[in-house]
Design a protein around this motif. Structure first.
Motif, PDB file in Angstrom:
ATOM      1  N   SER A  24       7.471  11.213   9.337  1.00 36.97           N
ATOM      2  CA  SER A  24       7.482  12.664   9.124  1.00 36.97           C
ATOM      3  C   SER A  24       8.659  13.000   8.237  1.00 36.97           C
ATOM      4  CB  SER A  24       7.632  13.398  10.458  1.00 36.97           C
ATOM      5  OG  SER A  24       6.466  13.189  11.217  1.00 36.97           O
ATOM      6  N   LEU A  25       8.372  13.630   7.110  1.00 36.50           N
ATOM      7  CA  LEU A  25       9.434  13.939   6.144  1.00 36.50           C
ATOM      8  C   LEU A  25       9.645  15.444   6.088  1.00 36.50           C
ATOM      9  CD1 LEU A  25       8.100  11.541   3.385  1.00 36.50           C
ATOM     10  CD2 LEU A  25      10.107  11.156   4.786  1.00 36.50           C
ATOM     11  N   GLU A  26      10.910  15.821   5.997  1.00 39.49           N
ATOM     12  CA  GLU A  26      11.254  17.238   5.805  1.00 39.49           C
ATOM     13  C   GLU A  26      10.714  17.691   4.454  1.00 39.49           C
ATOM     14  OE1 GLU A  26      12.827  19.491   7.721  1.00 39.49           O
ATOM     15  OE2 GLU A  26      12.826  18.000   9.337  1.00 39.49           O
ATOM     16  N   GLN A  36       1.406   8.437   6.388  1.00 42.08           N
ATOM     17  CA  GLN A  36       1.023   7.253   7.178  1.00 42.08           C
ATOM     18  C   GLN A  36       1.189   5.996   6.345  1.00 42.08           C
ATOM     19  OE1 GLN A  36      -2.535   7.578   9.491  1.00 42.08           O
ATOM     20  NE2 GLN A  36      -2.320   5.503  10.330  1.00 42.08           N
ATOM     21  N   VAL A  37       1.893   5.039   6.902  1.00 44.09           N
ATOM     22  CA  VAL A  37       2.284   3.833   6.177  1.00 44.09           C
ATOM     23  C   VAL A  37       1.579   2.582   6.728  1.00 44.09           C
ATOM     24  CG1 VAL A  37       4.268   2.372   5.668  1.00 44.09           C
ATOM     25  CG2 VAL A  37       4.496   4.844   5.519  1.00 44.09           C
ATOM     26  N   LEU A  38       1.283   2.574   8.031  1.00 43.68           N
ATOM     27  CA  LEU A  38       0.505   1.471   8.612  1.00 43.68           C
ATOM     28  C   LEU A  38      -0.727   2.046   9.292  1.00 43.68           C
ATOM     29  CD1 LEU A  38       3.287  -0.781  10.253  1.00 43.68           C
ATOM     30  CD2 LEU A  38       2.136  -1.147   8.055  1.00 43.68           C
ATOM     31  N   SER A  57       4.651  -3.777  -3.546  1.00 50.98           N
ATOM     32  CA  SER A  57       5.754  -2.927  -3.131  1.00 50.98           C
ATOM     33  C   SER A  57       5.199  -1.618  -2.565  1.00 50.98           C
ATOM     34  CB  SER A  57       6.634  -2.661  -4.355  1.00 50.98           C
ATOM     35  OG  SER A  57       7.687  -1.825  -4.002  1.00 50.98           O
ATOM     36  N   GLY A  58       5.725  -1.202  -1.426  1.00 54.35           N
ATOM     37  CA  GLY A  58       5.282   0.042  -0.813  1.00 54.35           C
ATOM     38  C   GLY A  58       4.068  -0.114   0.078  1.00 54.35           C
ATOM     39  N   SER A  59       3.578  -1.354   0.272  1.00 49.34           N
ATOM     40  CA  SER A  59       2.362  -1.540   1.071  1.00 49.34           C
ATOM     41  C   SER A  59       2.641  -1.552   2.580  1.00 49.34           C
ATOM     42  CB  SER A  59       1.639  -2.825   0.645  1.00 49.34           C
ATOM     43  OG  SER A  59       2.491  -3.933   0.756  1.00 49.34           O
ATOM     44  N   GLY A  60       3.912  -1.501   2.968  1.00 46.03           N
ATOM     45  CA  GLY A  60       4.223  -1.406   4.396  1.00 46.03           C
ATOM     46  C   GLY A  60       4.769  -2.676   5.027  1.00 46.03           C
ATOM     47  N   LYS A  61       5.103  -3.669   4.211  1.00 45.18           N
ATOM     48  CA  LYS A  61       5.564  -4.962   4.747  1.00 45.18           C
ATOM     49  C   LYS A  61       6.858  -4.824   5.551  1.00 45.18           C
ATOM     50  CE  LYS A  61       5.936  -6.777   0.634  1.00 45.18           C
ATOM     51  NZ  LYS A  61       5.649  -5.581  -0.207  1.00 45.18           N
ATOM     52  N   SER A  62       7.837  -4.132   4.965  1.00 42.22           N
ATOM     53  CA  SER A  62       9.121  -3.998   5.671  1.00 42.22           C
ATOM     54  C   SER A  62       8.974  -3.126   6.911  1.00 42.22           C
ATOM     55  CB  SER A  62      10.198  -3.426   4.746  1.00 42.22           C
ATOM     56  OG  SER A  62      10.488  -4.344   3.708  1.00 42.22           O
ATOM     57  N   THR A  63       8.136  -2.119   6.821  1.00 42.19           N
ATOM     58  CA  THR A  63       7.873  -1.273   7.992  1.00 42.19           C
ATOM     59  C   THR A  63       7.310  -2.122   9.132  1.00 42.19           C
ATOM     60  OG1 THR A  63       7.467   0.620   6.548  1.00 42.19           O
ATOM     61  CG2 THR A  63       6.580   0.751   8.787  1.00 42.19           C
ATOM     62  N   LEU A  64       6.344  -2.988   8.808  1.00 40.15           N
ATOM     63  CA  LEU A  64       5.764  -3.880   9.811  1.00 40.15           C
ATOM     64  C   LEU A  64       6.828  -4.836  10.355  1.00 40.15           C
ATOM     65  CD1 LEU A  64       3.352  -5.045  11.361  1.00 40.15           C
ATOM     66  CD2 LEU A  64       2.793  -6.403   9.327  1.00 40.15           C
TER      67      LEU A  64
HETATM   68  P1  ADP Z   1       7.200  -2.696   1.352  1.00 37.64           P
HETATM   69  O1  ADP Z   1       8.234  -3.418   2.184  1.00 37.64           O
HETATM   70  O2  ADP Z   1       5.841  -3.322   1.405  1.00 37.64           O
HETATM   71  O3  ADP Z   1       7.650  -2.505  -0.056  1.00 37.64           O
HETATM   72  P2  ADP Z   1       7.846  -0.412   3.014  1.00 37.64           P
HETATM   73  O4  ADP Z   1       7.410  -0.751   4.382  1.00 37.64           O
HETATM   74  O5  ADP Z   1       9.306  -0.491   2.728  1.00 37.64           O
HETATM   75  O6  ADP Z   1       7.001  -1.239   1.956  1.00 37.64           O
HETATM   76  O7  ADP Z   1       7.409   1.080   2.693  1.00 37.64           O
HETATM   77  C1  ADP Z   1       6.062   1.507   2.824  1.00 37.64           C
HETATM   78  C2  ADP Z   1       5.985   3.001   2.561  1.00 37.64           C
HETATM   79  O8  ADP Z   1       6.691   3.703   3.564  1.00 37.64           O
HETATM   80  C3  ADP Z   1       6.607   3.414   1.243  1.00 37.64           C
HETATM   81  O9  ADP Z   1       5.796   4.412   0.681  1.00 37.64           O
HETATM   82  C4  ADP Z   1       7.935   3.985   1.648  1.00 37.64           C
HETATM   83  O10 ADP Z   1       8.364   4.970   0.767  1.00 37.64           O
HETATM   84  C5  ADP Z   1       7.656   4.552   3.013  1.00 37.64           C
HETATM   85  N1  ADP Z   1       8.849   4.522   3.887  1.00 37.64           N
HETATM   86  C6  ADP Z   1       9.533   3.426   4.262  1.00 37.64           C
HETATM   87  N2  ADP Z   1      10.552   3.733   5.096  1.00 37.64           N
HETATM   88  C7  ADP Z   1      10.499   5.102   5.237  1.00 37.64           C
HETATM   89  C8  ADP Z   1      11.283   6.047   5.982  1.00 37.64           C
HETATM   90  N3  ADP Z   1      12.300   5.654   6.744  1.00 37.64           N
HETATM   91  N4  ADP Z   1      10.930   7.332   5.884  1.00 37.64           N
HETATM   92  C9  ADP Z   1       9.892   7.726   5.137  1.00 37.64           C
HETATM   93  N5  ADP Z   1       9.097   6.887   4.429  1.00 37.64           N
HETATM   94  C10 ADP Z   1       9.402   5.584   4.476  1.00 37.64           C
END
Ligand code: ADP
Ligand code: MG
Length: 244
Positions: A24-26, A36-38, A57-64
């Motif tokens: 959720s972004l301000e 939604q990222v995942l 890049s941006g596909s959600g890998k680090s989030t996962l």
């Molecule tokens: P990857 O590691 O595959 O490059 P990320 O998981 O870092 O991808 O990010 C996936 C998406 O989530 C991106 O669009 C990124 O901008 C968004 N995102 C990541 N972290 C945050 C956060 N803390 N708040 C809002 N959006 C985020």
């Protein structure tokens, strides 16, 4: 003597079901926007596996990875680590799981600048309550294991990128974790150094049975692992063995 070979078992270490992550972004004073990222990520990783996660890049890998590492929580869905429902753990229990069960390795090494390699590696032990002398002894063994014993007294800025990553791997290993999570660990390294780092991960997986989940965007790095999971726009779109 040939080293003991560990094989992946069929016991799940990681089991996630229908994970969703919504940030959720301000919106500049106009309330919040949801992003939604995942989307319904389900994945089981057994003990002893070596898994690459690939995706743009941006596909959600680090989030996962952050969710798998108990650094972040999903918006919905379940995560069992070692059969324990992560959502049911207290903050203290989560901190203990992160410290004792999981080793983290990052693209930027994340070492503490004004500390020696030895003290960087010893830090998680001190945090876990181990005495200073015992921590240093075990930290030195881990540096030796990654070939950096001679550099124990060096600070990060006196070491090459590859050497810094070895320090970070030594630190990740110091509490004997079952799981190593590595987010683009070779992203800042040249091809030869990347190969050396991957050899260390392969040895840890084969000889010690440590489960490794590693994010990369390079095919030849993924080829060093044994299973490839592809993520696209927050969904798992491919999951298969890496051909031998
Ligand atoms: P990857 O590691 O595959 O490059 P990320 O998981 O870092 O991808 O990010 C996936 C998406 O989530 C991106 O669009 C990124 O901008 C968004 N995102 C990541 N972290 C945050 C956060 N803390 N708040 C809002 N959006 C985020
Ligand atoms: Mg990332």
């Amino acid at each position: 003597m040939t080293p003991l070979r560990h094989h992946a078992s069929s016991e799940p270490l990681i089991k996630v079901e229908n994970l969703c992550k919504i940030y959720s972004l301000e919106n500049g004073g106009n309330g919040t926007v949801n992003s939604q990222v995942l989307f319904d990520v389900s994945l089981t990783i057994n003990r002893g596996e070596f898994v690459a996660i690939m995706g743009h890049s941006g596909s959600g890998k680090s989030t996962l990875m952050n969710i798998l590492g108990c650094l972040d929580t999903p918006t919905s869905g379940s995560y069992w680590l070692n059969g324990r429902d992560i959502a049911k753990l207290s903050d203290d229990e989560l901190a203990r799981v992160r410290n004792r069960n999981i080793g983290f390795v990052f693209q930027g090494f994340n070492l503490l600048k004004r500390m020696t390699a030895l003290d960087n590696v010893a830090a998680p032990l001190l945090y876990a309550g181990v005495s200073r002398s015992e921590s240093r002894k075990r930290a030195l063994e881990r540096l030796q294991q990654t070939g950096l014993g001679k550099f124990a007294a060096y600070q990060p800025n006196q070491l090459s990128g590859g050497q810094q990553q070895r320090v970070a791997i030594s630190r990740a290993l110091v509490n004997n974790p079952q799981l190593i999570l590595a987010d683009e660990p070779t992203g800042n390294l040249d091809t030869q150094t990347s190969g050396e780092i991957m050899t260390i991960f392969q040895q840890l997986n084969r000889e010690q049975g440590i489960t490794i989940v590693l994010v990369t965007h390079e095919d030849d790095i993924a080829a060093c692992t044994r299973r490839l999971v592809r993520v696209k726009d927050g969904r798992v779109v491919h999951d298969d063995e890496v051909p031998a």
